[in-house]
Design a protein around this motif. Structure first.
Motif, PDB file in Angstrom:
ATOM      1  N   LEU A 255       0.837  -1.201   0.000  1.00 19.09           N
ATOM      2  CA  LEU A 255       0.000   0.000   0.000  1.00 19.09           C
ATOM      3  C   LEU A 255       0.877   1.258   0.000  1.00 19.09           C
ATOM      4  O   LEU A 255       0.614   2.213  -0.750  1.00 19.09           O
ATOM      5  N   THR A 256       1.902   1.234   0.829  1.00 19.75           N
ATOM      6  CA  THR A 256       2.805   2.379   0.854  1.00 19.75           C
ATOM      7  C   THR A 256       3.551   2.516  -0.468  1.00 19.75           C
ATOM      8  O   THR A 256       3.732   3.625  -0.982  1.00 19.75           O
ATOM      9  N   ARG A 257       3.953   1.402  -1.034  1.00 19.67           N
ATOM     10  CA  ARG A 257       4.624   1.463  -2.344  1.00 19.67           C
ATOM     11  C   ARG A 257       3.690   2.037  -3.410  1.00 19.67           C
ATOM     12  O   ARG A 257       4.118   2.758  -4.310  1.00 19.67           O
ATOM     13  N   GLN A 258       2.398   1.771  -3.281  1.00 21.20           N
ATOM     14  CA  GLN A 258       1.420   2.231  -4.254  1.00 21.20           C
ATOM     15  C   GLN A 258       1.091   3.714  -4.088  1.00 21.20           C
ATOM     16  O   GLN A 258       0.887   4.441  -5.062  1.00 21.20           O
ATOM     17  N   ILE A 259       1.041   4.178  -2.843  1.00 23.51           N
ATOM     18  CA  ILE A 259       0.543   5.527  -2.565  1.00 23.51           C
ATOM     19  C   ILE A 259       1.658   6.551  -2.389  1.00 23.51           C
ATOM     20  O   ILE A 259       1.551   7.681  -2.868  1.00 23.51           O
ATOM     21  N   ASP A 260       2.724   6.183  -1.707  1.00 24.78           N
ATOM     22  CA  ASP A 260       3.781   7.147  -1.386  1.00 24.78           C
ATOM     23  C   ASP A 260       4.337   7.828  -2.640  1.00 24.78           C
ATOM     24  O   ASP A 260       4.767   7.146  -3.583  1.00 24.78           O
ATOM     25  N   TYR A 261       4.335   9.147  -2.643  1.00 24.73           N
ATOM     26  CA  TYR A 261       4.936   9.961  -3.707  1.00 24.73           C
ATOM     27  C   TYR A 261       4.316   9.710  -5.080  1.00 24.73           C
ATOM     28  O   TYR A 261       4.940   9.989  -6.103  1.00 24.73           O
ATOM     29  N   ASN A 262       3.096   9.205  -5.131  1.00 18.44           N
ATOM     30  CA  ASN A 262       2.469   8.847  -6.399  1.00 18.44           C
ATOM     31  C   ASN A 262       1.897  10.100  -7.084  1.00 18.44           C
ATOM     32  O   ASN A 262       0.900  10.667  -6.615  1.00 18.44           O
ATOM     33  N   PRO A 263       2.481  10.545  -8.199  1.00 19.28           N
ATOM     34  CA  PRO A 263       1.990  11.757  -8.870  1.00 19.28           C
ATOM     35  C   PRO A 263       0.553  11.649  -9.360  1.00 19.28           C
ATOM     36  O   PRO A 263      -0.116  12.670  -9.548  1.00 19.28           O
ATOM     37  N   GLU A 264       0.063  10.405  -9.567  1.00 18.89           N
ATOM     38  CA  GLU A 264      -1.314  10.247 -10.003  1.00 18.89           C
ATOM     39  C   GLU A 264      -2.304  10.671  -8.918  1.00 18.89           C
ATOM     40  O   GLU A 264      -3.486  10.868  -9.203  1.00 18.89           O
ATOM     41  N   LEU A 265      -1.819  10.831  -7.703  1.00 23.41           N
ATOM     42  CA  LEU A 265      -2.671  11.231  -6.594  1.00 23.41           C
ATOM     43  C   LEU A 265      -2.473  12.700  -6.226  1.00 23.41           C
ATOM     44  O   LEU A 265      -2.890  13.135  -5.156  1.00 23.41           O
ATOM     45  N   CYS A 266      -1.841  13.443  -7.121  1.00 24.42           N
ATOM     46  CA  CYS A 266      -1.764  14.896  -6.970  1.00 24.42           C
ATOM     47  C   CYS A 266      -3.033  15.524  -7.551  1.00 24.42           C
ATOM     48  O   CYS A 266      -3.542  15.073  -8.574  1.00 24.42           O
ATOM     49  N   ASN A 267      -3.515  16.563  -6.928  1.00 21.04           N
ATOM     50  CA  ASN A 267      -4.757  17.209  -7.346  1.00 21.04           C
ATOM     51  C   ASN A 267      -4.440  18.565  -7.973  1.00 21.04           C
ATOM     52  O   ASN A 267      -3.970  19.472  -7.300  1.00 21.04           O
ATOM     53  N   GLU A 268      -4.719  18.692  -9.263  1.00 17.36           N
ATOM     54  CA  GLU A 268      -4.452  19.943  -9.991  1.00 17.36           C
ATOM     55  C   GLU A 268      -5.722  20.778 -10.070  1.00 17.36           C
ATOM     56  O   GLU A 268      -6.809  20.270 -10.317  1.00 17.36           O
ATOM     57  N   ALA A 269      -5.574  22.072  -9.820  1.00 14.51           N
ATOM     58  CA  ALA A 269      -6.681  23.018  -9.989  1.00 14.51           C
ATOM     59  C   ALA A 269      -6.087  24.397 -10.240  1.00 14.51           C
ATOM     60  O   ALA A 269      -5.100  24.776  -9.617  1.00 14.51           O
ATOM     61  N   PHE A 270      -6.674  25.131 -11.174  1.00 21.34           N
ATOM     62  CA  PHE A 270      -6.214  26.472 -11.533  1.00 21.34           C
ATOM     63  C   PHE A 270      -4.730  26.486 -11.891  1.00 21.34           C
ATOM     64  O   PHE A 270      -4.007  27.448 -11.604  1.00 21.34           O
ATOM     65  N   GLY A 271      -4.264  25.390 -12.498  1.00 17.79           N
ATOM     66  CA  GLY A 271      -2.880  25.327 -12.917  1.00 17.79           C
ATOM     67  C   GLY A 271      -1.893  25.054 -11.800  1.00 17.79           C
ATOM     68  O   GLY A 271      -0.679  25.112 -12.021  1.00 17.79           O
ATOM     69  N   GLU A 272      -2.374  24.750 -10.595  1.00 23.22           N
ATOM     70  CA  GLU A 272      -1.507  24.470  -9.458  1.00 23.22           C
ATOM     71  C   GLU A 272      -1.746  23.046  -8.974  1.00 23.22           C
ATOM     72  O   GLU A 272      -2.875  22.557  -8.966  1.00 23.22           O
ATOM     73  N   THR A 273      -0.671  22.380  -8.579  1.00 26.62           N
ATOM     74  CA  THR A 273      -0.722  20.955  -8.262  1.00 26.62           C
ATOM     75  C   THR A 273      -0.269  20.710  -6.835  1.00 26.62           C
ATOM     76  O   THR A 273       0.741  21.268  -6.388  1.00 26.62           O
ATOM     77  N   THR A 274      -0.998  19.874  -6.125  1.00 28.28           N
ATOM     78  CA  THR A 274      -0.628  19.537  -4.746  1.00 28.28           C
ATOM     79  C   THR A 274       0.596  18.635  -4.717  1.00 28.28           C
ATOM     80  O   THR A 274       0.928  17.972  -5.704  1.00 28.28           O
ATOM     81  N   MET A 275       1.242  18.588  -3.561  1.00 28.31           N
ATOM     82  CA  MET A 275       2.242  17.566  -3.293  1.00 28.31           C
ATOM     83  C   MET A 275       1.546  16.205  -3.262  1.00 28.31           C
ATOM     84  O   MET A 275       0.387  16.105  -2.847  1.00 28.31           O
TER      85      MET A 275
END
Length: 550
Positions: A255-275
């Motif tokens: 689970l940690t290998r799947q989630i940790d630092y996974n860019p697919e789980l970044c949320n983009e809005a108004f051209g800005e992206t979360t960590m």
């Protein structure tokens, strides 16, 4: 431009000198010192009820917020701007042998210069342009800026067309008990003094977004923060028969290998992206050593959002858990077959399939099977669990899920997805309302006015990228989103509760104008003096004047 730097720097040092580490008596000490200081200003001697030291509500600890207000006399107006900053800091363990200097910036700088410092830290320490110390950046220099403006307008109420509130809250670094209590004080003042809250300016720190970034950022709105958590059950076995059971730590690791630092789980809005998400805890729940594999494991992850809701994140976490579970079972099967091959033992068919559900889904099933017997038991269990003072909010939630799992008729390995901590709601400042648009225009005006007096670019962005108490003075989420967070938090209504309706009734547009520096929460925490004590108060002041002008 206000000639404020010397006074703001003085207040900064005074505040930093008081070690106000969160969840310690230092929070009481700094609130008392700040209250005494404000109460000594001539304006507040004449208007003593305009400053209060207010104890937090429903808090396991004794601590206080400090609130004060000045009513302007330039023109009669109910329009009110709030200046907010927190008084608590993180701990000082990272200062190691210099812990005794952590709250004394001048002495700390001398000690640091004796050490072998990283090149950038060394350069800034020797420049005379930076100041070091715990809390100096996060965020006592910001509170000092607000304090200066409160004092200035208390001495010049004839320059103020509306009203100015100063709010210094406790417990920002842990559970936000400070701001959640202060919301009630703001409601009380709104009713008593007919304040119309048109904006809140937070003064938390800002930092470069990447190495070499020279911009100083101002933020509209703020990131939201969730703590998706996973209770993972396995199939216990003796280690001498390892393949007869399923170690939940294997699924946790996947689970940690799947989630940790996974860019697919970044949320983009108004051209800005979360960590991306990152793990904050990974453990099994064995109380002590045995040669039996663990019954269950527990992991949770920081998760930032810009536009996603708690309901959206739950669905995404369920999907990630399914993937991780399947990957873990595939790895188990491959290694089992390899072991059978080299040992000569016959292979059996593995009995497990990925099984993932939310806490709400599990509770619905348990109530369906056990009815009131289950619900009555869990009410009593939660109340008794509150007596255990060693459990923080996260572990309290885990123990509730662990207890609920015992009632499941099917004990096959599973992953339960839930939230184990406070949801800090996201705030989008879109400009769609007149209040938001007015604040955005005031912010842009302030930057245009002050930028010529400062050499580095001052840049406006949409989402403050760190957790802050701005999340609790307005809401962008609808009730359905907030309900999803509540229903899937096992601690809701017992260990903690947030009156989101009370926050929605305030619904104050927010921006962040704060000190600039590096390494907040780290040993070399430091602020750039000029921007933090000269530019920040003037930017904030221009916003105040523009907003309150008729």
């Amino acid at each position: 431009m206000l000639d404020c730097q010397n006074e703001v720097l003085f207040y900064t040092k005074q505040l930093v000198n008081i070690g106000s580490i969160v969840n310690t008596n230092g929070e009481i000490e700094i609130a008392q010192a700040l209250y005494t200081m404000i109460a000594s200003f001539p304006y507040f001697k004449e208007n003593p009820t305009n400053v209060i030291k207010s104890q937090t509500l429903n808090d396991e600890l004794e601590r206080y917020n400090v609130l004060a207000f000045v009513k302007g006399t330039k023109a009669s107006s109910n329009r009110t701007v709030i200046l907010m900053g927190h008084l608590d800091t993180v701990g000082i363990e990272d200062f190691t042998q210099l812990a005794g200097f952590a709250f004394h910036p001048d002495e700390l700088l001398l000690e640091l210069k004796k050490e072998k410092l990283p090149p950038l830290v060394k350069e800034q320490a020797e420049s005379g342009d930076w100041m070091f110390g715990r809390g100096i950046l996060d965020m006592k220099s910001g509170v000092a800026s607000n304090l200066y403006l409160l004092k200035y307008y208390s001495e010049h109420p004839d320059e103020l067309e509306g009203n100015l509130i100063f709010l210094a809250e406790c417990d920002e670094e842990d559970s936000s008990n400070g701001i959640l209590s202060a919301v009630k004080d703001l409601h009380n003042w709104k009713e008593e003094h007919h304040f119309e809250y048109i904006a809140l300016v937070n003064s938390d720190f800002v930092s470069p977004r990447f190495p070499g970034d020279s911009s100083r950022y101002i933020y509209k709105g703020t990131v939201g923060k969730l703590l998706p958590s996973f209770f993972i059950t396995g199939a216990e076995t003796h280690v001498g028969s390892a393949f007869e059971g399923l170690d939940p730590n294997l699924i946790a690791a996947e689970l940690t290998r799947q989630i940790d630092y996974n860019p697919e789980l970044c949320n983009e809005a108004f051209g800005e992206t979360t960590m991306p998400p990152v793990s904050l805890k990974q453990m099994d729940l064995k109380p002590n050593y045995t040669v039996q594999t663990a019954l269950a494991a527990y992991v949770y992850y920081n998760f930032f959002i810009h536009s996603w809701t708690p309901k959206d994140v739950l669905e995404k976490m369920k999907e990630q858990a399914r993937i991780a579970f399947a990957n873990g079972l595939k790895l188990f099967e491959d290694r089992y077959k390899h072991f059978c091959k080299i040992s000569g033992e016959p292979c059996r068919q593995l009995p497990w399939q990925p099984w993932v559900m939310t806490f709400e889904e599990m509770e619905t099933e348990l109530i369906k099977v056990h009815n009131s017997e289950y619900t009555a038991h869990m009410v009593e269990f939660k109340e008794n669990l509150l007596l255990d003072g060693t459990l923080d909010l996260r572990m309290y939630a885990a123990r509730v899920v662990e207890e609920a799992w015992k009632w499941m008729p099917d004990k096959s390995p599973a992953v339960i997805v839930f939230y184990s901590s406070l949801y800090s709601p996201r705030i989008e400042m879109t400009g769609e309302t007149a209040g938001e648009q007015r604040l955005i225009e005031a912010l842009e005006y302030a930057v245009q006015t002050v930028q010529p007096k400062y050499e580095e670019p001052i840049v406006i962005r949409n989402f403050f990228p760190y957790i802050s108490d701005m999340s609790f003075v307005g809401l962008s989420d609808d009730d359905e989103a907030l309900d999803a967070a509540a229903r899937n938090n096992p601690s809701w209504g017992t260990k903690f509760f947030v009156d989101y309706q009370e926050i929605r009734e305030l619904n104050i547009p927010v921006v962040n104008i704060g000190p600039y520096g590096l390494d907040a929460h780290k040993r070399y925490e430091r602020m750039e003096i000029d921007f933090s004590v000269r530019i920040v108060p003037n930017l904030t002041n221009e916003v105040i004047k523009k907003l309150l002008a008729k």
